[in-house]
Design a protein around this motif. Sequence first.
Motif, PDB file in Angstrom:
ATOM      1  N   MET A   1       8.968  -4.350  73.495  1.00  0.00           N
ATOM      2  CA  MET A   1       8.018  -5.450  73.316  1.00  0.00           C
ATOM      3  C   MET A   1       7.126  -5.739  74.569  1.00  0.00           C
ATOM      4  N   LEU A   2       8.046  -5.890  75.498  1.00  0.00           N
ATOM      5  CA  LEU A   2       7.356  -6.268  76.904  1.00  0.00           C
ATOM      6  C   LEU A   2       6.776  -5.171  77.408  1.00  0.00           C
ATOM      7  N   LEU A   3       7.076  -3.946  77.300  1.00  0.00           N
ATOM      8  CA  LEU A   3       6.447  -2.945  77.711  1.00  0.00           C
ATOM      9  C   LEU A   3       5.006  -2.676  77.089  1.00  0.00           C
ATOM     10  N   THR A   4       5.101  -2.914  75.655  1.00  0.00           N
ATOM     11  CA  THR A   4       3.759  -2.861  74.992  1.00  0.00           C
ATOM     12  C   THR A   4       2.766  -3.837  75.480  1.00  0.00           C
ATOM     13  N   TRP A   5       3.219  -5.115  75.543  1.00  0.00           N
ATOM     14  CA  TRP A   5       2.203  -6.245  76.191  1.00  0.00           C
ATOM     15  C   TRP A   5       1.775  -5.942  77.323  1.00  0.00           C
ATOM     16  N   ARG A   6       2.625  -5.357  78.373  1.00  0.00           N
ATOM     17  CA  ARG A   6       2.250  -5.128  79.708  1.00  0.00           C
ATOM     18  C   ARG A   6       1.122  -3.864  79.456  1.00  0.00           C
ATOM     19  N   ARG A   7       1.316  -2.900  78.830  1.00  0.00           N
ATOM     20  CA  ARG A   7       0.629  -1.817  78.460  1.00  0.00           C
ATOM     21  C   ARG A   7      -0.857  -2.354  77.979  1.00  0.00           C
ATOM     22  N   TRP A   8      -0.748  -3.254  76.883  1.00  0.00           N
ATOM     23  CA  TRP A   8      -2.075  -3.915  76.390  1.00  0.00           C
ATOM     24  C   TRP A   8      -2.815  -4.683  77.466  1.00  0.00           C
ATOM     25  N   ARG A   9      -2.189  -5.468  78.147  1.00  0.00           N
ATOM     26  CA  ARG A   9      -2.782  -6.252  79.194  1.00  0.00           C
ATOM     27  C   ARG A   9      -3.514  -5.460  80.292  1.00  0.00           C
ATOM     28  N   THR A  10      -2.643  -4.427  80.763  1.00  0.00           N
ATOM     29  CA  THR A  10      -3.542  -3.555  81.756  1.00  0.00           C
ATOM     30  C   THR A  10      -4.445  -2.899  81.473  1.00  0.00           C
TER      31      THR A  10
END
Length: 139
Positions: A1-10
Amino acid sequence: MLLTWRRWRTGRPFWGGLAAVIAGAEICAIPLAPLKIMLQQGIAGIPSVLMGLVMIVMGLSAWFAPHYRGLAGVLTVLCAAAALVMSNLGGFLIGTVIGILGGSMIFAWQPVTPTEPEAPEAPGSAAAPGSGAPAPCEP
C-alpha cells in the motif's frame, strides 16, 4: 500500500498540485469569511471564488492528468498573479505566494524515466575501445 502511494505520488507533480489546491482554497475562503475579517466585500467576491476554483481544478489536473502540467502550471501562476489585484491582495498575499510557487513547481516538474540496470562485466573480458575503460597491457 505504501509503495503504491509512493509510486503514484512520484509519478506526478504532487507537491505543486497540493500547493495550488491550498492556495485556491485560501483565495476562495477569504470572500466567504465574516465581514469583520473581510476588508471590503463588494464585487471582489465573485472573481475571488472563480480564480480560487480554477486554481483548485488546475492542482487536481496536475495530479490526475500530469501530461497537462504545462498548461496547469501556467494557468495557476496567472490566476495567482491576477488574484493579487482582483481578490483582496490575493488572499492577503498568502494565496498569491503559495499559488505562484505551486504553479512553478507544476510547470517545472519532469517525469523520471526508469533507468535499466547495467549488465555486469564478465571477469577477464577485454574492454571495448572507446568505452572509457583502460585497455589491457600486452607484453
